[in-house]
Design an enzyme around this catalytic site. Structure first.
Site, PDB file in Angstrom:
ATOM      1  N   ASP A   1      -4.704   3.832  -1.994  1.00 56.48           N
ATOM      2  CA  ASP A   1      -5.837   4.197  -1.139  1.00 56.48           C
ATOM      3  C   ASP A   1      -6.284   5.619  -1.442  1.00 56.48           C
ATOM      4  O   ASP A   1      -5.549   6.574  -1.191  1.00 56.48           O
ATOM      5  CB  ASP A   1      -5.430   4.123   0.335  1.00 56.48           C
ATOM      6  CG  ASP A   1      -5.266   2.695   0.804  1.00 56.48           C
ATOM      7  OD1 ASP A   1      -6.178   1.886   0.553  1.00 56.48           O
ATOM      8  OD2 ASP A   1      -4.228   2.390   1.421  1.00 56.48           O
TER       9      ASP A   1
ATOM     10  N   SER B   1       0.842  -1.191   0.000  1.00 57.78           N
ATOM     11  CA  SER B   1       0.000   0.000   0.000  1.00 57.78           C
ATOM     12  C   SER B   1       0.879   1.243   0.000  1.00 57.78           C
ATOM     13  O   SER B   1       1.583   1.522   0.960  1.00 57.78           O
ATOM     14  CB  SER B   1      -0.928   0.007   1.219  1.00 57.78           C
ATOM     15  OG  SER B   1      -1.625   1.228   1.249  1.00 57.78           O
TER      16      SER B   1
ATOM     17  N   ASP C   1      -7.102  -6.164   3.996  1.00 50.85           N
ATOM     18  CA  ASP C   1      -6.509  -4.823   3.995  1.00 50.85           C
ATOM     19  C   ASP C   1      -6.524  -4.213   5.390  1.00 50.85           C
ATOM     20  O   ASP C   1      -7.584  -3.884   5.917  1.00 50.85           O
ATOM     21  CB  ASP C   1      -7.291  -3.943   3.005  1.00 50.85           C
ATOM     22  CG  ASP C   1      -6.631  -2.598   2.782  1.00 50.85           C
ATOM     23  OD1 ASP C   1      -5.521  -2.368   3.287  1.00 50.85           O
ATOM     24  OD2 ASP C   1      -7.241  -1.769   2.088  1.00 50.85           O
ATOM     25  N   GLY C   2      -5.331  -4.057   5.951  1.00 52.98           N
ATOM     26  CA  GLY C   2      -5.185  -3.360   7.227  1.00 52.98           C
ATOM     27  C   GLY C   2      -4.493  -4.196   8.294  1.00 52.98           C
ATOM     28  O   GLY C   2      -4.961  -5.274   8.635  1.00 52.98           O
ATOM     29  N   GLY C   3      -3.349  -3.711   8.759  1.00 54.31           N
ATOM     30  CA  GLY C   3      -2.654  -4.382   9.863  1.00 54.31           C
ATOM     31  C   GLY C   3      -2.057  -5.733   9.513  1.00 54.31           C
ATOM     32  O   GLY C   3      -1.799  -6.546  10.394  1.00 54.31           O
TER      33      GLY C   3
ATOM     34  N   MET D   1     -11.960  -5.351   5.029  1.00 53.91           N
ATOM     35  CA  MET D   1     -11.191  -4.397   5.831  1.00 53.91           C
ATOM     36  C   MET D   1     -10.927  -5.011   7.201  1.00 53.91           C
ATOM     37  O   MET D   1     -11.851  -5.376   7.917  1.00 53.91           O
ATOM     38  CB  MET D   1     -11.960  -3.082   5.995  1.00 53.91           C
ATOM     39  CG  MET D   1     -12.112  -2.264   4.719  1.00 53.91           C
ATOM     40  SD  MET D   1     -10.586  -1.976   3.808  1.00 53.91           S
ATOM     41  CE  MET D   1      -9.568  -1.163   5.025  1.00 53.91           C
TER      42      MET D   1
ATOM     43  N   HIS E   1      -1.118  -1.185  -4.309  1.00 54.57           N
ATOM     44  CA  HIS E   1      -2.412  -0.787  -3.744  1.00 54.57           C
ATOM     45  C   HIS E   1      -2.441   0.725  -3.495  1.00 54.57           C
ATOM     46  O   HIS E   1      -1.559   1.265  -2.829  1.00 54.57           O
ATOM     47  CB  HIS E   1      -2.612  -1.561  -2.429  1.00 54.57           C
ATOM     48  CG  HIS E   1      -3.941  -1.396  -1.789  1.00 54.57           C
ATOM     49  ND1 HIS E   1      -5.034  -2.170  -2.117  1.00 54.57           N
ATOM     50  CD2 HIS E   1      -4.363  -0.552  -0.817  1.00 54.57           C
ATOM     51  CE1 HIS E   1      -6.063  -1.815  -1.366  1.00 54.57           C
ATOM     52  NE2 HIS E   1      -5.691  -0.826  -0.569  1.00 54.57           N
TER      53      HIS E   1
ATOM     54  N   HIS F   1      -8.227   1.391  -4.346  1.00 54.28           N
ATOM     55  CA  HIS F   1      -9.228   1.220  -3.292  1.00 54.28           C
ATOM     56  C   HIS F   1      -9.872   2.582  -3.027  1.00 54.28           C
ATOM     57  O   HIS F   1      -9.254   3.461  -2.433  1.00 54.28           O
ATOM     58  CB  HIS F   1      -8.501   0.672  -2.044  1.00 54.28           C
ATOM     59  CG  HIS F   1      -9.364   0.518  -0.845  1.00 54.28           C
ATOM     60  ND1 HIS F   1      -8.841   0.245   0.418  1.00 54.28           N
ATOM     61  CD2 HIS F   1     -10.705   0.573  -0.676  1.00 54.28           C
ATOM     62  CE1 HIS F   1      -9.818   0.159   1.290  1.00 54.28           C
ATOM     63  NE2 HIS F   1     -10.956   0.358   0.672  1.00 54.28           N
TER      64      HIS F   1
ATOM     65  N   GLY G   1      -9.177   4.384   6.655  1.00 55.12           N
ATOM     66  CA  GLY G   1      -8.859   5.801   6.821  1.00 55.12           C
ATOM     67  C   GLY G   1      -7.396   6.055   7.134  1.00 55.12           C
ATOM     68  O   GLY G   1      -6.873   7.109   6.797  1.00 55.12           O
ATOM     69  N   PHE G   2      -6.762   5.096   7.777  1.00 57.17           N
ATOM     70  CA  PHE G   2      -5.376   5.308   8.180  1.00 57.17           C
ATOM     71  C   PHE G   2      -4.572   4.019   8.060  1.00 57.17           C
ATOM     72  O   PHE G   2      -5.100   2.927   8.294  1.00 57.17           O
ATOM     73  CB  PHE G   2      -5.310   5.785   9.648  1.00 57.17           C
ATOM     74  CG  PHE G   2      -6.102   7.040   9.885  1.00 57.17           C
ATOM     75  CD1 PHE G   2      -5.537   8.292   9.662  1.00 57.17           C
ATOM     76  CD2 PHE G   2      -7.432   6.979  10.294  1.00 57.17           C
ATOM     77  CE1 PHE G   2      -6.281   9.455   9.851  1.00 57.17           C
ATOM     78  CE2 PHE G   2      -8.189   8.133  10.487  1.00 57.17           C
ATOM     79  CZ  PHE G   2      -7.604   9.370  10.267  1.00 57.17           C
ATOM     80  N   GLY G   3      -3.286   4.192   7.740  1.00 57.01           N
ATOM     81  CA  GLY G   3      -2.377   3.050   7.790  1.00 57.01           C
ATOM     82  C   GLY G   3      -1.882   2.865   9.217  1.00 57.01           C
ATOM     83  O   GLY G   3      -2.116   3.704  10.087  1.00 57.01           O
TER      84      GLY G   3
ATOM     85  N   MET H   1      -8.844   8.496  -0.456  1.00 57.21           N
ATOM     86  CA  MET H   1      -9.737   8.877   0.657  1.00 57.21           C
ATOM     87  C   MET H   1     -10.243  10.298   0.449  1.00 57.21           C
ATOM     88  O   MET H   1      -9.473  11.179   0.054  1.00 57.21           O
ATOM     89  CB  MET H   1      -8.970   8.817   1.971  1.00 57.21           C
ATOM     90  CG  MET H   1      -8.304   7.490   2.236  1.00 57.21           C
ATOM     91  SD  MET H   1      -7.337   7.577   3.750  1.00 57.21           S
ATOM     92  CE  MET H   1      -6.610   5.931   3.763  1.00 57.21           C
TER      93      MET H   1
ATOM     94  N   MET I   1     -12.073   4.918  -1.106  1.00 58.03           N
ATOM     95  CA  MET I   1     -12.788   5.165   0.164  1.00 58.03           C
ATOM     96  C   MET I   1     -13.454   6.526   0.041  1.00 58.03           C
ATOM     97  O   MET I   1     -13.089   7.493   0.717  1.00 58.03           O
ATOM     98  CB  MET I   1     -11.797   5.121   1.334  1.00 58.03           C
ATOM     99  CG  MET I   1     -11.415   3.712   1.722  1.00 58.03           C
ATOM    100  SD  MET I   1      -9.891   3.676   2.661  1.00 58.03           S
ATOM    101  CE  MET I   1      -8.740   3.566   1.315  1.00 58.03           C
TER     102      MET I   1
HETATM  103  C1  DX5 Z   1      -6.606   1.674   5.380  1.00 58.46           C
HETATM  104  C2  DX5 Z   1      -6.092   1.401   4.003  1.00 58.46           C
HETATM  105  C3  DX5 Z   1      -5.010   0.392   3.938  1.00 58.46           C
HETATM  106  C4  DX5 Z   1      -3.718   0.818   4.582  1.00 58.46           C
HETATM  107  C5  DX5 Z   1      -2.998  -0.415   5.049  1.00 58.46           C
HETATM  108  O1  DX5 Z   1      -7.622   2.604   5.302  1.00 58.46           O
HETATM  109  O2  DX5 Z   1      -7.149   0.943   3.184  1.00 58.46           O
HETATM  110  O3  DX5 Z   1      -4.761  -0.014   2.597  1.00 58.46           O
HETATM  111  O4  DX5 Z   1      -2.902   1.554   3.706  1.00 58.46           O
HETATM  112  O5  DX5 Z   1      -1.900  -0.023   5.786  1.00 58.46           O
HETATM  113  P1  DX5 Z   1      -1.284  -0.923   6.939  1.00 58.46           P
HETATM  114  O6  DX5 Z   1      -0.809  -2.185   6.305  1.00 58.46           O
HETATM  115  O7  DX5 Z   1      -0.171  -0.074   7.460  1.00 58.46           O
HETATM  116  O8  DX5 Z   1      -2.368  -1.178   7.954  1.00 58.46           O
HETATM  117 ZN    ZN Z   2      -6.681  -0.004   1.132  1.00 57.87          ZN
END
Ligand code: DX5
Ligand code: ZN
Length: 216
Positions: free
Chosen positions: A35, A8, A175-177, A137, A33, A66, A142-144, A37, A68
């Site tokens: 994102d 991402s 997607d996420g964490g 998700m 990927h 993606h 919204g945030f990495g 937003m 959002m």
């Molecule tokens: C969250 C995004 C993710 C994010 C993942 O809103 O959709 O794609 O960039 O980042 P990590 O892997 O750091 O959680």
């Molecule tokens: Zn994403």
């Protein structure tokens, strides 16, 4: 089929965007990927068309975009022109999801649908045959850099069962964490694509971390 890895770009160093994209080009990652937003559907604004255009020119990987954003139909054609190969909209952001999916596919892209952590898998039961990819998700979008939500495993199992029962080829993306602690379990539950931001870009050696995820 081996798992696909989609770094991402949100977690990249935007002051060195070209360097980071080339690093991914030279890696074993499968997709890139992106994102997008809007500050309304999610409480954050990421980047827009000029950055996507730049990324598209520099990247040799398939762009996995993606969205959002609310009412994503407004921008489906724009992202197609910008080089998106997989375009994912949120279930929660579409009043006429069937129409949105058809529009994405009519433009030659693969159609993805993302589900927020609170949204039940069964919401997709009447549309799953039209979807190329479901993005589950595993954090609130919204945030990495957020912590992985454990309930995601159960949702993968439920979705995998629906896909097997219907004998369709829809991909499951997480997607996420995502990191090397949960990747193995995610794949064993049935995930096909792992998105990872911080685990890849904030590491000492992003290419090695991509390989670690691919090895599972
Ligand atoms: C969250 C995004 C993710 C994010 C993942 O809103 O959709 O794609 O960039 O980042 P990590 O892997 O750091 O959680
Ligand atoms: Zn994403």
């Amino acid at each position: 089929m081996s798992v696909k890895i989609a770094p991402s770009i949100l977690a990249a160093d935007f002051g060195n965007l070209e360097r980071d994209i080339k690093l991914i080009n030279d890696s074993n990652a499968d997709w890139l990927h992106l994102d997008i937003m809007d500050g309304i559907f999610v409480p954050n604004i990421s980047f827009g068309m000029p950055i996507v255009e730049t990324i598209s020119k520099l990247s040799t990987k398939q762009l996995d975009v993606h969205l959002m954003i609310i009412d994503p139909d407004r921008y489906i054609e724009t992202f197609s022109k910008l080089g998106s190969k997989i375009l994912t909209v949120h279930y929660e952001a579409c009043s006429h999801l069937h129409r949105s999916i058809q529009k994405i596919k009519d433009l030659g892209m693969k159609a993805g649908v993302a589900l927020n952590p609170h949204s039940n898998i069964n919401l997709l039961i009447d549309i799953i045959e039209d979807i190329d990819l479901v993005c589950l998700m595993s954090v609130n979008p919204g945030f990495g850099g957020q912590t992985f939500i454990e309930n995601t495993y159960k949702k993968i199992s439920q979705l995998r069962e629906i896909i097997e029962n219907k004998n369709i080829s829809c991909l499951i993306e997480i997607d996420g964490g995502v990191n090397d602690i949960n990747a193995n379990k995610l794949i064993s539950y049935g995930a096909n694509v792992l998105v990872a931001g911080n685990y890849i870009f904030k590491s000492e050696n992003p290419k090695i971390n991509i390989d670690k995820l691919k090895e599972f």
